[in-house]
Write an enzyme that holds these catalytic residues in place. Structure first.
Site, short mmCIF file in Angstrom:
data_model
loop_
_atom_site.label_atom_id
_atom_site.label_comp_id
_atom_site.label_asym_id
_atom_site.label_seq_id
_atom_site.Cartn_x
_atom_site.Cartn_y
_atom_site.Cartn_z
N ARG A 258 5.79 12.66 -3.40
CA ARG A 258 6.03 13.09 -1.99
C ARG A 258 6.87 11.92 -1.30
O ARG A 258 7.13 10.86 -1.15
CB ARG A 258 3.98 12.82 -1.53
CG ARG A 258 2.84 13.87 -2.18
CD ARG A 258 1.87 13.26 -1.48
NE ARG A 258 1.81 13.53 0.30
CZ ARG A 258 1.59 12.19 0.96
NH1 ARG A 258 1.29 10.91 0.41
NH2 ARG A 258 1.51 11.81 2.08
N GLU B 142 12.22 -9.54 2.21
CA GLU B 142 11.47 -8.32 2.50
C GLU B 142 12.44 -6.91 1.80
O GLU B 142 13.66 -7.31 2.62
CB GLU B 142 10.94 -8.49 3.72
CG GLU B 142 10.40 -7.24 4.01
CD GLU B 142 10.42 -7.89 5.91
OE1 GLU B 142 10.79 -8.95 5.98
OE2 GLU B 142 10.20 -6.61 6.92
N PRO C 173 0.93 -1.27 0.05
CA PRO C 173 -0.48 0.00 0.04
C PRO C 173 0.78 1.51 -0.16
O PRO C 173 1.57 1.21 0.57
CB PRO C 173 -0.47 -0.43 1.17
CG PRO C 173 -0.30 -1.25 2.24
CD PRO C 173 0.37 -1.68 1.23
N ARG D 7 7.02 0.84 13.77
CA ARG D 7 7.57 0.17 12.15
C ARG D 7 8.55 -0.34 12.88
O ARG D 7 9.36 -1.23 11.64
CB ARG D 7 8.26 1.64 11.40
CG ARG D 7 7.06 2.36 10.68
CD ARG D 7 7.60 2.96 9.87
NE ARG D 7 6.64 4.75 9.97
CZ ARG D 7 5.55 4.39 9.00
NH1 ARG D 7 5.89 3.63 8.78
NH2 ARG D 7 5.23 5.90 8.94
N TYR E 160 11.69 8.42 1.04
CA TYR E 160 11.07 7.62 -0.30
C TYR E 160 12.17 7.91 -1.20
O TYR E 160 12.03 6.86 -2.18
CB TYR E 160 10.14 7.10 -0.21
CG TYR E 160 9.08 6.59 1.08
CD1 TYR E 160 9.78 5.58 1.73
CD2 TYR E 160 8.15 7.54 1.46
CE1 TYR E 160 8.92 5.42 2.62
CE2 TYR E 160 7.53 7.30 3.00
CZ TYR E 160 8.02 5.93 3.15
OH TYR E 160 7.01 5.67 4.74
N ILE F 146 12.79 0.65 1.95
CA ILE F 146 13.14 1.64 1.43
C ILE F 146 13.81 2.57 2.14
O ILE F 146 15.27 3.19 2.73
CB ILE F 146 12.25 2.90 0.75
CG1 ILE F 146 11.59 1.60 -0.45
CG2 ILE F 146 13.36 4.00 0.12
CD1 ILE F 146 10.80 2.90 -1.65
N SER F 147 13.01 2.75 3.39
CA SER F 147 13.72 4.20 5.07
C SER F 147 13.91 2.49 5.64
O SER F 147 14.41 1.24 5.61
CB SER F 147 12.38 3.98 5.32
OG SER F 147 11.45 3.67 5.45
N ASP G 179 1.31 -15.68 7.21
CA ASP G 179 0.71 -17.01 7.06
C ASP G 179 0.58 -17.06 4.87
O ASP G 179 0.55 -18.15 5.25
CB ASP G 179 -0.82 -17.06 7.18
CG ASP G 179 -1.26 -17.42 9.01
OD1 ASP G 179 -0.02 -17.41 8.91
OD2 ASP G 179 -2.33 -16.97 9.24
N ARG H 171 12.35 4.34 12.32
CA ARG H 171 11.63 6.00 12.67
C ARG H 171 10.47 5.44 13.57
O ARG H 171 11.15 5.20 14.74
CB ARG H 171 10.48 5.41 11.29
CG ARG H 171 11.92 5.80 9.97
CD ARG H 171 11.00 5.59 8.79
NE ARG H 171 9.70 6.43 8.70
CZ ARG H 171 8.96 6.40 7.72
NH1 ARG H 171 9.12 5.30 6.81
NH2 ARG H 171 7.88 7.00 7.45
O1 CA2 Z 1 10.94 1.97 3.65
C1 CA2 Z 1 9.63 1.46 3.04
O2 CA2 Z 1 9.62 0.71 2.11
C2 CA2 Z 1 8.20 1.18 3.34
O3 CA2 Z 1 8.01 -0.10 3.55
C3 CA2 Z 1 7.47 2.05 3.52
C4 CA2 Z 1 5.79 1.44 3.74
C5 CA2 Z 1 5.84 2.04 5.23
O4 CA2 Z 1 4.99 2.29 5.47
C6 CA2 Z 1 6.78 1.20 5.98
O5 CA2 Z 1 7.38 1.02 7.65
C7 CA2 Z 1 8.12 0.96 5.63
C8 CA2 Z 1 5.09 3.25 3.12
C9 CA2 Z 1 5.27 2.88 1.90
C10 CA2 Z 1 4.60 4.35 1.48
O6 CA2 Z 1 4.74 5.20 0.69
C11 CA2 Z 1 4.62 6.27 -0.12
C12 CA2 Z 1 5.83 6.69 -0.93
C13 CA2 Z 1 5.62 8.22 -1.32
C14 CA2 Z 1 4.59 9.17 -0.39
C15 CA2 Z 1 3.97 8.62 0.54
C16 CA2 Z 1 3.87 7.45 0.60
#
Ligand code: CA2
Length: 153
Positions: A18, A104, A10, A117, A23, A107-108, A92, A113
């Site tokens: 954004r 898995e 998601p 998370r 990201y 990106i961050s 599951d 954080r």
């Molecule tokens: O760091 C990651 O890749 C995450 O999986 C990204 C998720 C976050 O909920 C996880 O804790 C870490 C959020 C993805 C949202 O991506 C966006 C990208 C640009 C602007 C807004 C949201």
């Protein structure tokens, strides 16, 4: 030639639009194009899928498990987005399909954080984890997956 799947969860469709400080500037289309190139360079085909819906991601994992058993799919690179921190159902699904290598990716660096998370429901089912390298993490993940598929180091 086997297929590697890139699954994104998601809000990852918002990449590059954004929050570039968290990201980066690359869009999801950029990430998917690089994955296609990387998979090809490593001798695989690639397919990419993003969904904001948990059930759609579960269905893709089930399909990947069936295709892995049929010898068509090698494994999956998966950024489950926020479902990482909430989804017993995705855990599951990965465990339930049996032998499906899932890497898995985040990106961050989720560990620097918010505390919510820091826990991943996905990690105990993952064959490997890449965290905090920006979108380069997808390349590191596909390279790691290809190495795992070629046998023990
Ligand atoms: O760091 C990651 O890749 C995450 O999986 C990204 C998720 C976050 O909920 C996880 O804790 C870490 C959020 C993805 C949202 O991506 C966006 C990208 C640009 C602007 C807004 C949201």
């Amino acid at each position: 030639m086997k297929t590697l799947l890139l699954l994104n969860g998601p809000n990852l469709n918002l990449l590059g639009t954004r929050e570039p400080g968290v990201y980066g500037a690359a869009t999801l289309a950029d990430v998917e194009a690089r994955f296609q190139e990387d998979a090809k360079r490593l001798g695989f085909q690639a397919e990419c899928f993003q969904s904001n819906h948990e059930g759609a991601l579960i269905d893709k994992i089930h399909e990947a498990g069936r295709r892995r058993a049929a010898g068509e799919v090698g494994g999956v690179v998966f950024n489950p987005g926020a479902f990482t921190h909430t989804s017993v159902a995705l855990f599951d699904a990965i465990k339930g399909v049996g032998d499906l290598p899932v890497i898995e990716v985040h990106i961050s660096n989720v560990h620097t954080r918010e505390a919510f998370r820091h826990h991943s429901y996905i990690s105990p089912a993952a064959a490997g984890i890449v965290v905090g390298f920006g979108v380069d993490g997808y390349r590191l993940a596909v390279e790691g997956l290809a190495r795992k598929l070629s046998g023990p180091a």
